[in-house]
Design an enzyme around this catalytic site. Structure first.
Site, PDB file in Angstrom:
ATOM      1  N   TYR A 207       0.838  -1.197   0.000  1.00 21.61           N
ATOM      2  CA  TYR A 207       0.000   0.000   0.000  1.00 21.61           C
ATOM      3  C   TYR A 207       0.872   1.246   0.000  1.00 21.61           C
ATOM      4  O   TYR A 207       1.843   1.353   0.741  1.00 21.61           O
ATOM      5  CB  TYR A 207      -0.907   0.009   1.215  1.00 21.61           C
ATOM      6  CG  TYR A 207      -1.793  -1.211   1.313  1.00 21.61           C
ATOM      7  CD1 TYR A 207      -2.634  -1.562   0.261  1.00 21.61           C
ATOM      8  CD2 TYR A 207      -1.786  -2.009   2.453  1.00 21.61           C
ATOM      9  CE1 TYR A 207      -3.446  -2.679   0.343  1.00 21.61           C
ATOM     10  CE2 TYR A 207      -2.592  -3.133   2.546  1.00 21.61           C
ATOM     11  CZ  TYR A 207      -3.426  -3.463   1.485  1.00 21.61           C
ATOM     12  OH  TYR A 207      -4.225  -4.575   1.567  1.00 21.61           O
ATOM     13  N   HIS A 264      -5.404   2.996   0.341  1.00 25.93           N
ATOM     14  CA  HIS A 264      -5.150   2.797   1.765  1.00 25.93           C
ATOM     15  C   HIS A 264      -4.943   4.112   2.516  1.00 25.93           C
ATOM     16  O   HIS A 264      -4.198   4.180   3.494  1.00 25.93           O
ATOM     17  CB  HIS A 264      -3.955   1.860   1.976  1.00 25.93           C
ATOM     18  CG  HIS A 264      -4.256   0.784   2.976  1.00 25.93           C
ATOM     19  ND1 HIS A 264      -3.832   0.836   4.271  1.00 25.93           N
ATOM     20  CD2 HIS A 264      -4.953  -0.372   2.856  1.00 25.93           C
ATOM     21  CE1 HIS A 264      -4.235  -0.250   4.923  1.00 25.93           C
ATOM     22  NE2 HIS A 264      -4.923  -0.993   4.083  1.00 25.93           N
TER      23      HIS A 264
END
Length: 454
Positions: A207, A264
């Site tokens: 992420y 994210h």
């Protein structure tokens, strides 16, 4: 003129009709009092026979056969051999969930009727007075799923039959393709396409590009700031890479494959908006979690700026957080983590709310959701009309030895186990071979050491 019949004649004819039809019960009912009729009422099948089944014990089982900390709730009942399983996995703080289950939920639940799931959920939710936190929600979720598991076993049907039955043949899923370069990611996507997947999430590194920026040496590392294990993300580099990744995968893999991406929440809201606008030409299936829960106010501007579908909700904690953004149609897919929001009972309410506002389900299904949790996801997925997509996981041989009945994937679909209840069990002897730990790595920093919020 029709001849008017008196009431005596009408009653006589009605009696003769019932006698002719063999309706003795109908005849008797003419002369019975309301009290007598109530005494003749037949007890429903589900209420016949034995006394109500009650909760005998609520306890936690921990295991980590796949590496992630997993917490399972086992609810044992007054009926010998009847028990239920639920997922209570808070992998980052797994050990603090255990006493919430073994001490507080056990004390709270023992002696209660296993059938009264709604009452159990509501009363457990408020029994701590201060509602909602990750620990209590996961414990409550495990209890809730276990009670649904028991109800399905008692009814001798899979849980999805109790939720309305099947609305589709199977549960469509997406898998994850990541790599250090766009070319490597495209190779993975082609591999998964050959296996039958129609939806694939693409990520360059982790992420925010974590782990794929070795060419950049963050200043906080050189200064000895933070922990040696803290991760690093350069937001500018990440923002430039994502469109190039989509371009490469579309060029190599075509327009038919559905592509997803998870941000994210690791960049600034305005940067997220600009990047998502730039992805429109690549037609993402959805972009996940562009903003952190602290930045929900930015969704209105995002909605006005782009037509790219958005998925949100993985970090939502309180069940009341979903209502307004769903009712205002600020995103297209709801990404709840079922064991974080409290189990099947609230998840079904969230799903039903979404149906009114064209918000589809896309439940969180990472590797730190236990197979029990994945089974709960799938039983909801196959029953609700507004299902969107399900994050998938493949289970190793070790995991399957611990959890007999793991969900299976074929041609990109999860196939729901038709065994009564959630269709999954746990081998406690095998589970004990894989003790849980306390380490977790969720710290990501900018070059100067500033913490980034996931």
């Amino acid at each position: 003129m029709f001849k008017k019949e008196n009431s005596t004649e009408t009653s006589r004819r009605n009696v003769m009709k019932m006698l002719a039809a063999g309706s003795t019960a109908g005849l008797l009912s003419l002369f019975e009092s309301p009290k007598a009729r109530a005494e003749r009422y037949e007890t429903p099948q589900y209420a016949k026979g034995a006394a109500p089944v009650t909760i005998k014990k609520v306890r936690a089982i921990t295991t980590a056969p796949g590496g992630a900390n997993l917490v399972i709730v086992k609810v044992e009942t007054s009926e010998p051999g009847l028990y239920g399983l639920g997922c209570a996995t808070f992998t980052q703080r797994a050990k603090v969930v255990i006493p919430a289950i073994d001490i507080y939920l056990d004390e709270f639940c023992v002696g209660k009727d296993v059938d009264n799931i709604e009452d159990m959920w509501q009363s457990a939710y408020v029994s701590s007075y201060w509602r909602n936190d990750a620990v209590l929600n996961n414990a409550l979720s495990g209890l809730d799923q276990a009670l649904w598991d028991i109800k399905g076993k008692r009814a001798n049907v899979p849980v999805h039959q109790l939720l309305g039955g099947k609305a589709r043949i199977a549960v469509d899923t997406y898998t994850h393709a990541s790599g250090p370069t766009p070319e490597a990611i495209a190779d993975k996507v082609q591999q998964y396409m050959s296996e039958g997947f129609r939806h694939i999430r693409i990520q360059q590194g982790g992420y925010g590009g974590v782990g794929a920026m070795d060419e950049i040496k963050p200043d906080f590392k050189a200064a000895g700031f933070g922990r040696a294990t803290d991760d690093f993300s350069d937001q500018r580099t990440y923002l430039k890479r994502v469109p190039k990744m989509f371009e490469m995968v579309r060029k190599r893999c075509g327009e038919d494959i559905e592509l997803l991406h998870d941000m994210h929440e690791l960049v600034e809201p305005m940067d997220a908006i600009n990047m998502i606008k730039g992805l429109e030409e690549y037609r993402p299936y959805f972009i996940e979690d562009p903003f952190s829960p602290e930045n929900m106010g930015w969704f209105k501007q995002l909605r006005q700026s782009t037509t790219v579908p958005i998925a949100m909700g993985e970090l939502f904690n309180n069940i009341n957080e979903f209502r307004d953004p769903m009712a205002n149609q600020l995103f297209d897919y709801i990404r709840c983590h079922i064991s974080q929001i409290g189990g099947i009972t609230p998840a079904m309410k969230v799903a039903r709310l979404g149906e009114w506002f064209n918000v589809k389900t896309a439940w969180h299904g990472p590797g730190d959701t236990s197979p029990v949790g994945h089974s709960a996801n799938n039983n909801i997925d196959i029953a609700v009309w507004n299902f969107g997509i399900q994050e998938s996981q493949r289970f190793s041989d070790k995991v399957q030895e611990v959890f007999p009945g793991c969900p299976t994937i074929k041609n990109g679909y999860y196939y729901v186990n038709e065994t009564p209840g959630l269709g999954i069990d746990i081998n406690e002897k095998e589970a004990a071979k894989y003790p849980i730990g306390t380490k977790s790595r969720w710290t990501v920093r900018k070059s100067d050491g500033t913490l980034l919020k996931p």
